[in-house]
Scaffold this motif. Structure first.
Motif, PDB file in Angstrom:
ATOM      1  N   THR A 240      48.296  -4.197 -11.079  1.00 43.75           N
ATOM      2  CA  THR A 240      48.461  -3.054 -11.981  1.00 43.75           C
ATOM      3  C   THR A 240      48.907  -3.516 -13.363  1.00 43.75           C
ATOM      4  O   THR A 240      48.372  -3.075 -14.387  1.00 43.75           O
ATOM      5  CB  THR A 240      49.491  -2.066 -11.396  1.00 43.75           C
ATOM      6  N   LEU A 241      49.884  -4.432 -13.403  1.00 42.47           N
ATOM      7  CA  LEU A 241      50.384  -4.919 -14.695  1.00 42.47           C
ATOM      8  C   LEU A 241      49.317  -5.697 -15.456  1.00 42.47           C
ATOM      9  O   LEU A 241      49.329  -5.728 -16.692  1.00 42.47           O
ATOM     10  CB  LEU A 241      51.614  -5.804 -14.478  1.00 42.47           C
ATOM     11  N   ALA A 242      48.387  -6.327 -14.739  1.00 47.39           N
ATOM     12  CA  ALA A 242      47.345  -7.119 -15.399  1.00 47.39           C
ATOM     13  C   ALA A 242      46.468  -6.261 -16.300  1.00 47.39           C
ATOM     14  O   ALA A 242      45.888  -6.763 -17.275  1.00 47.39           O
ATOM     15  CB  ALA A 242      46.488  -7.831 -14.350  1.00 47.39           C
ATOM     16  N   GLY A 243      46.378  -4.975 -16.012  1.00 50.26           N
ATOM     17  CA  GLY A 243      45.557  -4.089 -16.822  1.00 50.26           C
ATOM     18  C   GLY A 243      46.321  -3.370 -17.910  1.00 50.26           C
ATOM     19  O   GLY A 243      45.753  -2.506 -18.593  1.00 50.26           O
ATOM     20  N   ARG A 244      47.573  -3.698 -18.108  1.00 48.54           N
ATOM     21  CA  ARG A 244      48.395  -3.010 -19.100  1.00 48.54           C
ATOM     22  C   ARG A 244      48.558  -3.827 -20.381  1.00 48.54           C
ATOM     23  O   ARG A 244      48.390  -5.046 -20.398  1.00 48.54           O
ATOM     24  CB  ARG A 244      49.780  -2.717 -18.526  1.00 48.54           C
ATOM     25  N   SER A 245      48.943  -3.126 -21.430  1.00 52.37           N
ATOM     26  CA  SER A 245      49.250  -3.780 -22.699  1.00 52.37           C
ATOM     27  C   SER A 245      50.654  -4.382 -22.642  1.00 52.37           C
ATOM     28  O   SER A 245      51.440  -4.085 -21.735  1.00 52.37           O
ATOM     29  CB  SER A 245      49.181  -2.763 -23.841  1.00 52.37           C
ATOM     30  N   THR A 246      50.978  -5.165 -23.651  1.00 53.00           N
ATOM     31  CA  THR A 246      52.313  -5.762 -23.725  1.00 53.00           C
ATOM     32  C   THR A 246      53.391  -4.688 -23.777  1.00 53.00           C
ATOM     33  O   THR A 246      54.446  -4.811 -23.142  1.00 53.00           O
ATOM     34  CB  THR A 246      52.419  -6.677 -24.957  1.00 53.00           C
ATOM     35  N   ALA A 247      53.138  -3.613 -24.492  1.00 52.93           N
ATOM     36  CA  ALA A 247      54.119  -2.538 -24.613  1.00 52.93           C
ATOM     37  C   ALA A 247      54.385  -1.846 -23.285  1.00 52.93           C
ATOM     38  O   ALA A 247      55.445  -1.253 -23.082  1.00 52.93           O
ATOM     39  CB  ALA A 247      53.642  -1.514 -25.637  1.00 52.93           C
ATOM     40  N   GLU A 248      53.424  -1.953 -22.351  1.00 54.79           N
ATOM     41  CA  GLU A 248      53.554  -1.299 -21.053  1.00 54.79           C
ATOM     42  C   GLU A 248      53.961  -2.273 -19.940  1.00 54.79           C
ATOM     43  O   GLU A 248      53.958  -1.911 -18.774  1.00 54.79           O
ATOM     44  CB  GLU A 248      52.234  -0.646 -20.669  1.00 54.79           C
ATOM     45  N   GLY A 249      54.321  -3.499 -20.314  1.00 51.62           N
ATOM     46  CA  GLY A 249      54.741  -4.474 -19.311  1.00 51.62           C
ATOM     47  C   GLY A 249      53.691  -5.475 -18.910  1.00 51.62           C
ATOM     48  O   GLY A 249      53.941  -6.346 -18.080  1.00 51.62           O
ATOM     49  N   GLY A 250      52.510  -5.387 -19.503  1.00 50.17           N
ATOM     50  CA  GLY A 250      51.458  -6.357 -19.236  1.00 50.17           C
ATOM     51  C   GLY A 250      51.433  -7.412 -20.327  1.00 50.17           C
ATOM     52  O   GLY A 250      52.319  -7.437 -21.175  1.00 50.17           O
ATOM     53  N   PRO A 251      50.445  -8.255 -20.338  1.00 48.26           N
ATOM     54  CA  PRO A 251      49.455  -8.470 -19.285  1.00 48.26           C
ATOM     55  C   PRO A 251      49.979  -9.471 -18.262  1.00 48.26           C
ATOM     56  O   PRO A 251      51.194  -9.700 -18.183  1.00 48.26           O
ATOM     57  CB  PRO A 251      48.278  -9.043 -20.078  1.00 48.26           C
ATOM     58  N   VAL A 252      49.068 -10.100 -17.523  1.00 48.53           N
ATOM     59  CA  VAL A 252      49.441 -11.179 -16.604  1.00 48.53           C
ATOM     60  C   VAL A 252      48.647 -12.423 -16.971  1.00 48.53           C
ATOM     61  O   VAL A 252      47.423 -12.361 -17.135  1.00 48.53           O
ATOM     62  CB  VAL A 252      49.170 -10.796 -15.137  1.00 48.53           C
ATOM     63  N   HIS A 253      49.354 -13.535 -17.123  1.00 45.25           N
ATOM     64  CA  HIS A 253      48.711 -14.831 -17.345  1.00 45.25           C
ATOM     65  C   HIS A 253      48.998 -15.751 -16.165  1.00 45.25           C
ATOM     66  O   HIS A 253      49.934 -15.509 -15.401  1.00 45.25           O
ATOM     67  CB  HIS A 253      49.204 -15.469 -18.649  1.00 45.25           C
ATOM     68  N   GLY A 254      48.211 -16.766 -16.041  1.00 45.70           N
ATOM     69  CA  GLY A 254      48.417 -17.750 -14.988  1.00 45.70           C
ATOM     70  C   GLY A 254      48.540 -19.140 -15.569  1.00 45.70           C
ATOM     71  O   GLY A 254      47.866 -19.476 -16.555  1.00 45.70           O
ATOM     72  N   VAL A 255      49.404 -19.933 -14.980  1.00 41.81           N
ATOM     73  CA  VAL A 255      49.488 -21.360 -15.292  1.00 41.81           C
ATOM     74  C   VAL A 255      48.768 -22.109 -14.183  1.00 41.81           C
ATOM     75  O   VAL A 255      49.097 -21.955 -12.997  1.00 41.81           O
ATOM     76  CB  VAL A 255      50.956 -21.829 -15.398  1.00 41.81           C
ATOM     77  N   LEU A 256      47.765 -22.892 -14.559  1.00 41.95           N
ATOM     78  CA  LEU A 256      46.995 -23.651 -13.583  1.00 41.95           C
ATOM     79  C   LEU A 256      47.773 -24.915 -13.223  1.00 41.95           C
ATOM     80  O   LEU A 256      47.927 -25.819 -14.045  1.00 41.95           O
ATOM     81  CB  LEU A 256      45.623 -24.011 -14.159  1.00 41.95           C
ATOM     82  N   PHE A 257      48.266 -24.950 -12.008  1.00 37.30           N
ATOM     83  CA  PHE A 257      49.146 -26.030 -11.587  1.00 37.30           C
ATOM     84  C   PHE A 257      48.342 -27.079 -10.810  1.00 37.30           C
ATOM     85  O   PHE A 257      47.672 -26.759  -9.824  1.00 37.30           O
ATOM     86  CB  PHE A 257      50.267 -25.478 -10.709  1.00 37.30           C
TER      87      PHE A 257
END
Length: 300
Positions: A240-257
């Motif tokens: 759900t957060l992945a589809g939100r703006s920064t102001a709404e608590g998004g987005p989601v990023h990943g670190v490739l480990f």
């Protein structure tokens, strides 16, 4: 760097029943099973502390009191070791209590990882936090958590650790749909699915047990229905957060480990982890590794 709130707190869910390790976990928490001579949960707290997170909340359950005892002082034992002049073991016994400030809350019912994270709401408040799962140990030389905190500082929102797994294993993990960014080890997460069938997995980039999460996740989790396995899934809330703006608590990023990760989630992986740690210990390896070679030769 963008002006986002710093990450200072860590949440460590440790309320699982440990059924895959019965009967050992009938009276001993799975998190307290030793990796050579140190419980797995201590490595996790050490990782948080090394990343500068000195405020650690343990989400525990019934029969987990020994975790609290481990991170407390043991004055009688310390007195005995001090009287013997055993400074080495004395420092080992004292170390857990000095790693960080530990707090505890109980997850009353086993409703899933998402529910366990929701139990941290009152302690964390309106601040971003790291979440570290005890089944995954990250080699201290790889500093994954520090990198994730840097990415949160640059992009805001939440950050998950992603590791490439064999195709046949994707059904064991939450799996991400990703888009490249200008940084080689950072991706934008556009979708997530918890433990998909192999044929339906969007990639083979799987979530491993490290997260840096925006506090907006609590409001999402409060309205997230049970998902896979009838449990409240953290993966679903992050989707759900992945589809939100920064102001709404998004987005989601990943670190490739692409570093060293040790899985202790089942018996075979646990045994592999113990052997790897022992083989890497300078006080054990000179005798253990030659013995291991000889043993393997004997069983052919």
């Amino acid at each position: 760097m963008a002006d986002f709130d710093p990450v200072t707190k860590a949440v460590v869910p440790a309320a699982g029943l440990g059924t895959r390790f019965l009967p050992a976990t009938k009276a001993t928490p799975k998190e307290m099973l030793p990796i050579v001579d140190k419980p797995a949960i201590q490595y996790v707290v050490e990782e948080a502390a090394s990343a500068g997170l000195l405020d650690v909340l343990m989400v525990t359950g019934k029969n987990k009191r020994s975790i609290e005892d481990h991170f407390d002082r043991a004055f009688e034992l310390e007195e005995v070791l001090e009287a013997k002049g055993d400074e080495h073991r004395l420092s080992q016994v004292r170390e857990p209590a000095s790693l960080a400030t530990l707090h505890y809350v109980r997850q009353g019912e086993p409703k899933g990882l998402g529910h366990a994270v929701l139990c941290a709401k009152q302690h964390v408040g309106d601040h971003p936090f790291a979440c570290l799962l005890g089944d995954d140990l990250i080699d201290y030389r790889d500093e994954l958590l520090k990198r994730m905190i840097e990415v949160r500082g640059a992009y805001g929102g939440s950050v998950i650790a992603l590791m490439e797994v064999p195709e046949e294993q994707v059904s064991l993990y939450g799996v991400a749909t990703i888009q490249a960014t200008d940084e080689d080890d950072v991706v934008r997460v556009t979708d997530l699915v918890e433990k998909p069938p192999v044929a339906e997995a969007p990639s083979n980039w799987a979530i491993i047990g490290r997260y840096v999460i925006d506090p907006a996740v609590f409001g999402v989790l409060e309205n997230t229905p049970p998902g896979r396995g009838g449990e409240i899934q953290l993966t679903d809330a992050l989707r759900t957060l992945a589809g939100r703006s920064t102001a709404e608590g998004g987005p989601v990023h990943g670190v490739l480990f692409r570093g060293r990760r040790y899985d202790t989630g089942d018996k075979l992986d646990y045994l592999r982890t113990v052997v790897k740690f022992a083989a890497d210990r300078p006080d054990l390896a000179p005798e253990f590794v030659p013995w291991l070679r000889e043993f393997l030769s004997e069983i052919g």
